[in-house]
Design an enzyme around this catalytic site. Structure first.
Site, PDB file in Angstrom:
ATOM      1  CG  ASN A  37      67.497 -25.595 106.566  1.00  0.00           C
ATOM      2  OD1 ASN A  37      67.984 -25.485 107.691  1.00  0.00           O
ATOM      3  ND2 ASN A  37      66.258 -26.013 106.354  1.00  0.00           N
ATOM      4  CG  HIS A 122      54.019 -27.202 103.224  1.00  0.00           C
ATOM      5  ND1 HIS A 122      55.297 -27.441 103.661  1.00  0.00           N
ATOM      6  CD2 HIS A 122      54.139 -26.795 101.946  1.00  0.00           C
ATOM      7  CE1 HIS A 122      56.149 -27.188 102.681  1.00  0.00           C
ATOM      8  NE2 HIS A 122      55.477 -26.788 101.634  1.00  0.00           N
ATOM      9  CD  GLU A 236      58.236 -30.247  95.944  1.00  0.00           C
ATOM     10  OE1 GLU A 236      57.063 -29.900  96.213  1.00  0.00           O
ATOM     11  OE2 GLU A 236      59.219 -29.850  96.582  1.00  0.00           O
ATOM     12  CD  GLU A 262      62.656 -28.889  97.883  1.00  0.00           C
ATOM     13  OE1 GLU A 262      61.482 -28.548  97.700  1.00  0.00           O
ATOM     14  OE2 GLU A 262      63.049 -29.434  98.910  1.00  0.00           O
ATOM     15  CD  GLU A 339      57.468 -25.061  99.367  1.00  0.00           C
ATOM     16  OE1 GLU A 339      57.276 -26.074 100.047  1.00  0.00           O
ATOM     17  OE2 GLU A 339      58.555 -24.802  98.823  1.00  0.00           O
ATOM     18  CD1 TRP A 402      64.649 -36.637 105.636  1.00  0.00           C
ATOM     19  CD2 TRP A 402      65.170 -34.662 104.723  1.00  0.00           C
ATOM     20  NE1 TRP A 402      63.768 -35.698 106.132  1.00  0.00           N
ATOM     21  CE2 TRP A 402      64.063 -34.484 105.574  1.00  0.00           C
ATOM     22  CE3 TRP A 402      65.681 -33.557 104.025  1.00  0.00           C
ATOM     23  CZ2 TRP A 402      63.447 -33.236 105.758  1.00  0.00           C
ATOM     24  CZ3 TRP A 402      65.080 -32.339 104.191  1.00  0.00           C
ATOM     25  CH2 TRP A 402      63.959 -32.181 105.066  1.00  0.00           C
TER      26      TRP A 402
HETATM   27  O1  EZ4 Z   1      62.293 -29.967 102.831  1.00  0.00           O
HETATM   28  O2  EZ4 Z   1      63.165 -26.527 102.455  1.00  0.00           O
HETATM   29  O3  EZ4 Z   1      58.878 -28.503  99.106  1.00  0.00           O
HETATM   30  N1  EZ4 Z   1      59.405 -28.170 100.094  1.00  0.00           N
HETATM   31  C1  EZ4 Z   1      60.395 -28.822 100.687  1.00  0.00           C
HETATM   32  C2  EZ4 Z   1      61.031 -28.162 101.876  1.00  0.00           C
HETATM   33  C3  EZ4 Z   1      62.418 -28.739 102.158  1.00  0.00           C
HETATM   34  C4  EZ4 Z   1      63.176 -27.790 103.032  1.00  0.00           C
HETATM   35  C5  EZ4 Z   1      64.607 -28.269 103.220  1.00  0.00           C
HETATM   36  O4  EZ4 Z   1      65.361 -27.283 103.793  1.00  0.00           O
HETATM   37  O5  EZ4 Z   1      60.735 -29.891 100.249  1.00  0.00           O
HETATM   38  O6  EZ4 Z   1      60.193 -28.249 102.990  1.00  0.00           O
HETATM   39 CO    CO Z   2      60.116 -30.090  98.239  1.00  0.00          CO
END
Ligand code: EZ4
Ligand code: CO
Length: 402
Positions: A37, A122, A236, A262, A339, A402
């Site tokens: 990404n 989500h 997480e 991740e 996920e 971020w």
């Molecule tokens: O922000 O895959 O747990 N899932 C995440 C994702 C990440 C994105 C970043 O490319 O944290 O939504």
């Molecule tokens: Co994540």
């Protein structure tokens, strides 16, 4: 059988995907995902300019040798671009093996260890009540596990909140968008979110939360402790993981289970986290972690330390990675959860697939290989569009995670 041809297809049905298509002299095609990404074209070039010339004429069954050739043979080790490119090759070759042997990939990884793969969706909203409405919507869809994120009073926007179209998609076209962050405001708010969630939904539903690498270890420890009464499935990425021993601080203060990984691209990114039992779930993905060959070893290593998998499955990983993950999740013993951020309809049309969602679980399908295709004609209609993940600044302007 020999690898006769390999090509990279970049397509953007709503967001960018890099796919490797490998063809053999016997007419079998395999697909691998190499999407990273915000840095997609670097992997496309790595594959086209450096990897493809080295794999032609090789035996596609030799996944171990080819993996070592691309990893050790590059001399330069690890890194997300390299590992995503290696994964694209590796996953495509396992797809070919499955098709050549007329069996689903899960049968090559150990066979079915379970009937279905537990997935989490989500849910998010700009405030607590909207987030809870989204949790209810996920429950109605059949989800047994839901990640919950909500807007934070005092912050204009934050991670994990759906946009006007009702979807949450962090990458945006143009230059990187900027968000603001305050750990102080966040820490004050999140325990209230989960207190309400348990009050409304009771004890049965699995609740997860993503801190997205924003806290210091001691802040994460405080959050984990305050969330204990609400029995989260996991917290997480509580803190950035370059310094793996940071997790010792979090771990020693809280029984809230911890997931990380991740953004990792090698088992070495998680070596200390696993062998010290500082995490409960490994979030690496098949694409950024180097494919089946690498991740089978990582999962087996994790199993020795009671660490289960909870693979990344955001929409920035293509349906090829989702299919691959579901075969993997079906076969390995120490699977925890997967996920699931459903892809857009446009993306699903470009990548027709067998995998399906039923009652909060996913199944990979029982056809040969991975069970996912690429409609190249349709893919060609969606040209690459530069896009970036956001950056984050503290309220005083300091750049932060971020
Ligand atoms: O922000 O895959 O747990 N899932 C995440 C994702 C990440 C994105 C970043 O490319 O944290 O939504
Ligand atoms: Co994540």
């Amino acid at each position: 059988m020999k690898i006769a041809k390999a090509s990279v297809i970049v397509t953007s049905p709503g967001r960018n995907y890099v796919t490797l298509k490998v063809e053999t002299d016997e007419g079998i095609c395999g697909l691998g995902d190499g999407t990273l990404n915000g840095r997609e074209l670097a992997v496309a070039s790595y594959l086209t300019d450096h990897v493809i010339p080295c794999i032609l004429d090789r035996d596609p069954f030799q996944t171990e040798d080819i993996w070592q050739y691309l990893y050790r043979g590059a001399y330069w080790r690890r890194g997300p671009v390299t590992m995503s490119a290696i994964a694209a090759v590796d996953v495509a070759l396992w797809d070919i093996k499955g098709k050549a042997l007329n069996t689903p990939v899960y049968n090559l990884l150990g066979g079915k260890s379970r009937d279905g793969v537990l997935v989490y969706g989500h849910a998010g909203g700009k405030d607590v009540e909207q987030a809870l409405e989204d949790v209810a919507r996920h429950k109605e869809m059949g989800f047994k596990a839901v990640r919950v994120q909500s807007g934070i009073p005092g912050l204009a926007a934050t991670y994990g909140i759906p946009n006007a179209s009702g979807r949450y998609e962090p990458a945006e076209r143009g230059l990187p968008p900027e968000y603001e962050w305050s750990s102080e405001l966040y820490l004050r708010h999140v325990p209230k979110l989960f207190a309400r969630a348990r009050e409304v939904f009771g004890d049965e539903l699995h609740l997860l939360h993503d801190c997205h690498h924003r806290l210091t270890p001691i802040e994460a420890a405080r959050l984990g402790k305050e969330l204990e009464p609400f029995h989260l499935f996991w917290m997480e990425d509580p803190t950035p993981a370059e310094l793996q021993e940071s997790f010792k601080i979090v771990r020693e203060h809280t029984t809230t289970p911890i997931a990380a990984g991740e953004v990792f691209n090698s088992i070495w990114d998680a070596h200390d986290l696993i062998r010290n039992q500082w995490i409960d779930y490994l979030r690496m993905s098949l694409v950024h972690g180097g494919g089946f060959t690498a991740m089978k070893k990582a999962a087996d290593f994790a199993a020795l330390y009671h660490v289960r998998t909870g693979f990344h499955g955001a929409t920035d990983l293509s349906p090829v990675t989702m299919a691959a993950a579901l075969h993997f999740d079906t076969a390995i013993h120490n699977f925890g959860i997967q996920e699931l951020m459903p892809h857009s309809e446009e993306t699903d049309r470009v990548f027709p697939h067998q995998y399906a969602f039923r009652d909060g679980m996913m199944v990979p399908g029982d056809g040969p290989g991975l069970g996912v295709d690429l409609d190249e004609k349709l893919a060609a209609r969606y040209e690459y569009q530069r896009a970036y993940l956001p950056i984050n600044r503290k309220l005083d302007g300091t750049l932060t995670d971020w």
